[in-house]
Scaffold this motif. Sequence first.
Motif, short mmCIF file in Angstrom:
data_model
loop_
_atom_site.label_atom_id
_atom_site.label_comp_id
_atom_site.label_asym_id
_atom_site.label_seq_id
_atom_site.Cartn_x
_atom_site.Cartn_y
_atom_site.Cartn_z
N VAL A 180 -17.13 -53.93 47.35
CA VAL A 180 -17.01 -52.39 47.68
C VAL A 180 -17.96 -51.74 47.40
O VAL A 180 -18.19 -50.53 47.99
CB VAL A 180 -15.51 -52.12 47.16
CG1 VAL A 180 -15.76 -51.68 45.49
CG2 VAL A 180 -14.71 -50.90 47.74
N TYR A 181 -18.91 -51.88 46.51
CA TYR A 181 -20.25 -51.30 46.20
C TYR A 181 -21.13 -51.37 47.43
O TYR A 181 -21.92 -50.42 47.62
CB TYR A 181 -20.67 -51.79 44.73
CG TYR A 181 -19.86 -51.02 43.60
CD1 TYR A 181 -20.09 -50.04 42.99
CD2 TYR A 181 -18.75 -51.95 43.24
CE1 TYR A 181 -19.14 -49.46 42.21
CE2 TYR A 181 -17.86 -51.51 42.49
CZ TYR A 181 -18.13 -50.31 41.82
OH TYR A 181 -17.25 -49.62 40.66
N ALA A 182 -21.05 -52.47 47.98
CA ALA A 182 -21.89 -52.65 49.12
C ALA A 182 -21.79 -51.59 50.23
O ALA A 182 -22.42 -50.77 50.89
CB ALA A 182 -21.82 -53.84 49.81
N LEU A 183 -20.21 -51.30 50.36
CA LEU A 183 -19.68 -50.62 51.37
C LEU A 183 -19.99 -49.11 51.09
O LEU A 183 -20.37 -48.37 51.91
CB LEU A 183 -18.02 -50.80 51.46
CG LEU A 183 -17.36 -49.49 52.29
CD1 LEU A 183 -17.79 -50.12 53.90
CD2 LEU A 183 -15.73 -50.05 52.17
N ALA A 184 -19.90 -48.62 49.57
CA ALA A 184 -20.21 -47.40 49.13
C ALA A 184 -21.58 -47.03 49.62
O ALA A 184 -21.94 -46.03 49.84
CB ALA A 184 -19.84 -47.25 47.62
N GLY A 185 -22.66 -48.15 49.26
CA GLY A 185 -24.01 -47.84 49.50
C GLY A 185 -24.13 -47.49 50.96
O GLY A 185 -25.00 -46.61 51.29
N LEU A 208 -30.50 -42.75 47.37
CA LEU A 208 -28.88 -42.21 47.29
C LEU A 208 -27.76 -43.32 47.04
O LEU A 208 -27.00 -43.30 46.11
CB LEU A 208 -28.65 -41.25 48.04
CG LEU A 208 -27.08 -40.68 48.25
CD1 LEU A 208 -27.05 -39.73 47.06
CD2 LEU A 208 -26.78 -40.04 49.64
N ALA A 209 -28.21 -44.45 47.58
CA ALA A 209 -27.29 -45.48 47.74
C ALA A 209 -27.28 -46.08 46.36
O ALA A 209 -26.15 -46.52 45.63
CB ALA A 209 -27.58 -46.38 48.76
N LEU A 210 -28.33 -46.31 45.69
CA LEU A 210 -28.73 -46.90 44.57
C LEU A 210 -27.88 -45.98 43.33
O LEU A 210 -27.35 -46.34 42.46
CB LEU A 210 -29.93 -46.86 44.34
CG LEU A 210 -30.78 -48.08 44.78
CD1 LEU A 210 -32.25 -47.99 44.60
CD2 LEU A 210 -30.21 -49.46 44.64
N CYS A 211 -27.93 -44.68 43.48
CA CYS A 211 -27.47 -43.58 42.52
C CYS A 211 -25.97 -43.89 42.73
O CYS A 211 -25.07 -43.72 41.60
CB CYS A 211 -27.87 -42.21 42.81
SG CYS A 211 -29.72 -42.05 42.32
N ILE A 212 -25.42 -43.90 43.76
CA ILE A 212 -24.00 -43.95 44.18
C ILE A 212 -23.27 -45.23 43.28
O ILE A 212 -22.31 -45.15 42.77
CB ILE A 212 -23.54 -43.90 45.69
CG1 ILE A 212 -23.96 -42.50 46.04
CG2 ILE A 212 -22.14 -44.22 45.70
CD1 ILE A 212 -23.10 -41.32 45.59
N GLY A 213 -24.03 -46.45 43.60
CA GLY A 213 -23.56 -47.58 43.09
C GLY A 213 -23.85 -47.54 41.63
O GLY A 213 -22.73 -48.03 41.00
N ALA A 214 -24.85 -46.82 40.78
CA ALA A 214 -24.82 -46.76 39.59
C ALA A 214 -23.70 -46.13 38.97
O ALA A 214 -22.88 -46.13 37.85
CB ALA A 214 -26.19 -46.24 39.04
#
Length: 299
Positions: A36-41, A62-68
């Motif tokens: 689901v973190y791949a989806l969020a990114g 932005l994707a890296l920050c959202i995942g973290a």
Amino acid sequence: MYAWHLLLLLSFYMALALSLNLVIGYLGQFSLGHAVYALAGAYAYAFATIEWEASFVTGLGLALCIGAAGSLLLSIPARRLGGDQFMMASLAVHMLLFTAAYNWWSPGAPYGSWANLTNGPFGVSGIPPATLPGVGMLSPTGTAAAAAIFTLGLLVVLALLLRSPWGRLLRALRDDELAARALGKNAGAAKLRVFAVACSAAAGAGAVFAAYMSYVDPNLATLDEAVLLVAMVVVGGAGNLRGPIVGSFLLVLIPEALRTVGVTSATAASLRLVAFGALLILFMFLRPSGLAGDYALDR
């Protein structure tokens, strides 16, 4: 073109398997919430490039920050839960985020608004092609090459981290967390860092995948995908960097190999699920550490 598409799939799943192995193989926490973190990114990248007209690098950042940031949903329960309890908590996080992505839309509301952030089951299309400063717009083959570079970079970063004292701390927490705490190690902080690295890497892989496909929908993080990632780590072997590479090659190439013998895509997908179950049962009995693993999950 098919070879480049296959390279993209291998790079994508290899990045996810490597980052999940950080949680399963090195920390010893069995997680079902990684896909689901791949989806969020992917959604973060789509939003940045469509609504903000951001570049590939900005969308990836932005994707890296959202995942973290989103990793706190897993790392906070991991401070107190372990074993089956954490596995169920990770499954709950997966279902929570997947359901939010599937239902966060409203008829008539424009994409990107608070009422329609993901466009629900219809997904987000029209994601602009990847662009790099000084290079310009990347072709699909260029984006596939960028995905391979991202995965290679992740592999190098993980190799350096796991050879450092931080990597030895992870193994200590996996083998005997109580003993590590008795030596004065901060287990909670270490778990926060592990999940931040793993989830941000998964989100970055999702962003590159979205840039290549120009489309993203919740099917990127179905429960089947979550099980697939776990199968790659278990079958390939947890506890080192070889195992996820072997597992991703094996389980990505199985359906492609079936195509060469005249099996349709729908049948190949069904046979892949049967193969996953058979391989998992076989390896848990005969090779609990996987094809190239160092850490047996049944310890």
